[in-house]
Enzyme design. Structure first.
Site, PDB file in Angstrom:
ATOM      1  N   CYS A 185       0.825  -1.222   0.000  1.00 10.44           N
ATOM      2  CA  CYS A 185       0.000   0.000   0.000  1.00 10.44           C
ATOM      3  C   CYS A 185       0.855   1.268   0.000  1.00 10.44           C
ATOM      4  CB  CYS A 185      -0.944   0.011   1.190  1.00 10.44           C
ATOM      5  SG  CYS A 185      -1.926  -1.482   1.305  1.00 10.44           S
ATOM      6  N   HIS A 226      -3.455   7.015   2.680  1.00 13.83           N
ATOM      7  CA  HIS A 226      -3.866   5.693   2.209  1.00 13.83           C
ATOM      8  C   HIS A 226      -5.259   5.382   2.757  1.00 13.83           C
ATOM      9  CE1 HIS A 226      -4.136   1.554   1.325  1.00 13.83           C
ATOM     10  NE2 HIS A 226      -3.819   1.115   2.529  1.00 13.83           N
ATOM     11  N   ASN A 241     -10.285  -0.528   0.239  1.00 10.65           N
ATOM     12  CA  ASN A 241      -8.829  -0.386   0.250  1.00 10.65           C
ATOM     13  C   ASN A 241      -8.267  -0.897  -1.085  1.00 10.65           C
ATOM     14  OD1 ASN A 241      -6.082  -0.705   0.620  1.00 10.65           O
ATOM     15  ND2 ASN A 241      -6.251  -1.600   2.662  1.00 10.65           N
TER      16      ASN A 241
HETATM   17  O1  UT7 Z   1      -3.581  -1.522   3.672  1.00 12.45           O
HETATM   18  C1  UT7 Z   1      -3.419  -2.109   4.933  1.00 12.45           C
HETATM   19  C2  UT7 Z   1      -4.576  -2.954   5.173  1.00 12.45           C
HETATM   20  N1  UT7 Z   1      -5.088  -3.312   6.402  1.00 12.45           N
HETATM   21  C3  UT7 Z   1      -5.746  -2.549   7.299  1.00 12.45           C
HETATM   22  O2  UT7 Z   1      -5.770  -1.365   7.308  1.00 12.45           O
HETATM   23  C4  UT7 Z   1      -6.507  -3.337   8.323  1.00 12.45           C
HETATM   24  C5  UT7 Z   1      -6.444  -2.751   9.706  1.00 12.45           C
HETATM   25  N2  UT7 Z   1      -7.363  -3.472  10.578  1.00 12.45           N
HETATM   26  C6  UT7 Z   1      -8.691  -3.207  10.608  1.00 12.45           C
HETATM   27  O3  UT7 Z   1      -9.156  -2.338   9.909  1.00 12.45           O
HETATM   28  C7  UT7 Z   1      -9.553  -4.002  11.553  1.00 12.45           C
HETATM   29  O4  UT7 Z   1      -8.737  -4.811  12.382  1.00 12.45           O
HETATM   30  C8  UT7 Z   1     -10.595  -4.893  10.809  1.00 12.45           C
HETATM   31  C9  UT7 Z   1     -11.637  -4.020  10.146  1.00 12.45           C
HETATM   32  C10 UT7 Z   1      -9.902  -5.761   9.780  1.00 12.45           C
HETATM   33  C11 UT7 Z   1     -11.307  -5.817  11.796  1.00 12.45           C
HETATM   34  O5  UT7 Z   1     -11.937  -5.055  12.828  1.00 12.45           O
HETATM   35  P1  UT7 Z   1     -11.829  -5.522  14.351  1.00 12.45           P
HETATM   36  O6  UT7 Z   1     -12.638  -4.597  15.139  1.00 12.45           O
HETATM   37  O7  UT7 Z   1     -10.351  -5.627  14.650  1.00 12.45           O
HETATM   38  O8  UT7 Z   1     -12.525  -6.923  14.306  1.00 12.45           O
HETATM   39  P2  UT7 Z   1     -11.972  -8.352  14.760  1.00 12.45           P
HETATM   40  O9  UT7 Z   1     -11.005  -8.877  13.765  1.00 12.45           O
HETATM   41  O10 UT7 Z   1     -11.536  -8.271  16.192  1.00 12.45           O
HETATM   42  O11 UT7 Z   1     -13.283  -9.226  14.697  1.00 12.45           O
HETATM   43  C12 UT7 Z   1     -14.372  -8.993  15.575  1.00 12.45           C
HETATM   44  C13 UT7 Z   1     -15.466  -9.992  15.276  1.00 12.45           C
HETATM   45  C14 UT7 Z   1     -15.000 -11.437  15.232  1.00 12.45           C
HETATM   46  O12 UT7 Z   1     -16.021 -12.220  15.805  1.00 12.45           O
HETATM   47  P3  UT7 Z   1     -15.871 -12.797  17.306  1.00 12.45           P
HETATM   48  O13 UT7 Z   1     -14.635 -13.622  17.272  1.00 12.45           O
HETATM   49  O14 UT7 Z   1     -15.732 -11.581  18.169  1.00 12.45           O
HETATM   50  O15 UT7 Z   1     -17.135 -13.551  17.495  1.00 12.45           O
HETATM   51  C15 UT7 Z   1     -14.923 -11.743  13.760  1.00 12.45           C
HETATM   52  O16 UT7 Z   1     -15.116 -13.111  13.482  1.00 12.45           O
HETATM   53  O17 UT7 Z   1     -16.027  -9.716  13.992  1.00 12.45           O
HETATM   54  C16 UT7 Z   1     -16.065 -10.934  13.225  1.00 12.45           C
HETATM   55  N3  UT7 Z   1     -15.923 -10.581  11.802  1.00 12.45           N
HETATM   56  C17 UT7 Z   1     -16.954 -10.246  11.012  1.00 12.45           C
HETATM   57  N4  UT7 Z   1     -18.271 -10.186  11.240  1.00 12.45           N
HETATM   58  C18 UT7 Z   1     -19.047  -9.807  10.216  1.00 12.45           C
HETATM   59  C19 UT7 Z   1     -14.771 -10.484  11.094  1.00 12.45           C
HETATM   60  N5  UT7 Z   1     -15.056 -10.113   9.835  1.00 12.45           N
HETATM   61  C20 UT7 Z   1     -16.394  -9.949   9.759  1.00 12.45           C
HETATM   62  C21 UT7 Z   1     -17.260  -9.563   8.739  1.00 12.45           C
HETATM   63  N6  UT7 Z   1     -18.578  -9.493   9.012  1.00 12.45           N
HETATM   64  N7  UT7 Z   1     -16.819  -9.247   7.499  1.00 12.45           N
END
Ligand code: UT7
Length: 322
Positions: free
Chosen positions: A113, A249, A279
């Protein structure tokens, strides 16, 4: 001489997939995606003929037209991408062929990125050394082919597209730039290449998709990007409020908001299209730059601060006068 942007262009595939569209394909929801990331929809390639090369060529043509230059006048082409159509030749060489830019040297850069910023910095270094005078740089990604469509935690975040800029050696333009890498963080965001099938190695030939530890990347982004911005401001003695626009970004609106808060700046200094594009990795900054330019929001003399972070881990920033 420094690199000055004299034209921009971008290309987004016609096909738009909304969060609601994705929720018919997997267990997700508009509410989850929007509240976690600010993303509402993304553009995705939807035909064999729409690919990394075709998007790069479209964005490059638009940038050259905006700069009022012919392809023959370009002497350097750099494409930043992690999703080339071919391992070799480079996308840049194929862009050169498609545009007929036969006087240019052409190669690709892989800095995820941060790729567009690394390309900008590379061009600026060439210009300062007096090696080239006119360059076309393109950030392009077809991330939809490397993401795992069975992994809802990553596939909802990304989109396809391309953005380009034409640069000319000039007395003004880039004022300062910086780039950095930390390979110790390589495994938080990665996509393995094809497996080795030579006669002496027995390997798993399953395709490997993008893997991301979202929380680690989030922590890295909200710490490193403001540090990077503060470092480049310190280099130039400018205050955060001196910058006209911050073009960051576009990964997640929560990351952008957190950076604005750390810099004690209003969010309206941070144009964003993450809601419409998701993204798009190396393409995100040049697509945003082109949108802001074409919307008539840039005035000669404006100070722009471009900054991003990505796999590698990598980060970068460029401060320039429009
Ligand atoms: O260019 C560089 C690219 N990367 C980034 O910028 C990513 C940076 N990270 C983020 O933006 C965030 O960490 C995410 C948006 C990817 C994830 O958000 P989060 O608040 O960190 O969520 P999490 O991974 O802790 O997941 C929370 C819950 C989980 O369920 P449980 O285990 O709490 O029951 C996931 O399984 O959300 C669940 N989950 C979803 N639910 C619905 C994960 N993906 C999804 C989804 N829809 N698409």
């Amino acid at each position: 001489m420094r690199a000055k942007i004299i034209g921009t262009g971008s290309y987004l595939p016609e096909k738009i997939a909304s969060n609601d569209d994705l929720s018919t394909l997997m267990d997700t929801s508009d509410e989850w995606i929007k509240s976690r990331t600010g993303i509402c929809e993304r553009h995705l390639v939807s035909s064999e003929t729409e690919n990394t090369l075709s998007m790069a060529v479209n964005a490059g043509k638009a940038a050259l037209a905006d700069a009022n230059l012919t392809p023959e006048e370009v002497d350097l082409i750099i494409v930043a991408t992690v999703s080339s159509d071919f391992i070799t030749p480079s996308t840049a060489c194929m862009v050169q062929r498609e545009l007929g830019a036969f006087h240019a040297a052409a190669f690709d850069i892989n800095a995820a990125c941060s790729g567009f910023l690394f390309a900008l910095n590379t061009v600026d270094a060439y210009f300062q050394a007096g090696i080239y005078q006119t360059a076309l740089i393109i950030g392009v990604e077809t991330l939809s082919k490397i993401i795992d469509w069975n992994d809802r935690s990553t596939c909802v975040l990304f989109g396809d597209g391309a953005g380009a800029a034409v640069l000319q050696a000039s007395e003004d333009g880039i004022i300062a730039s910086l780039q950095g890498s930390n390979g110790a963080g390589a495994n938080v965001l990665m996509c393995k290449s094809r497996s080795n099938n030579n006669p002496y190695i027995s390997t798993d030939t399953n395709p490997d998709y993008l893997y991301m530890n979202g929380q680690e990347v989030f922590k890295f982004a909200v710490k490193k990007e403001p540090e990077c911005i503060q470092e480049i401001l310190a280099q130039t003695g400018l205050a955060p409020t001196d910058i006209t626009w911050y073009l960051l970004h576009q990964a997640n609106y929560r990351i952008i908001s957190s950076i604005a808060k750390k810099l004690k700046l209003p969010l309206d200094k941070f144009p964003s299209n993450v809601d419409r594009c998701g993204n798009t990795s190396a393409a995100s900054i040049p697509i945003l730059l082109d949108e802001v330019h074409r919307a008539g929001k840039l005035t000669k003399g404006d100070l722009l601060l471009l900054s991003g972070f990505g796999a590698g881990l990598t980060w970068g920033a460029a401060l320039l006068r429009w």
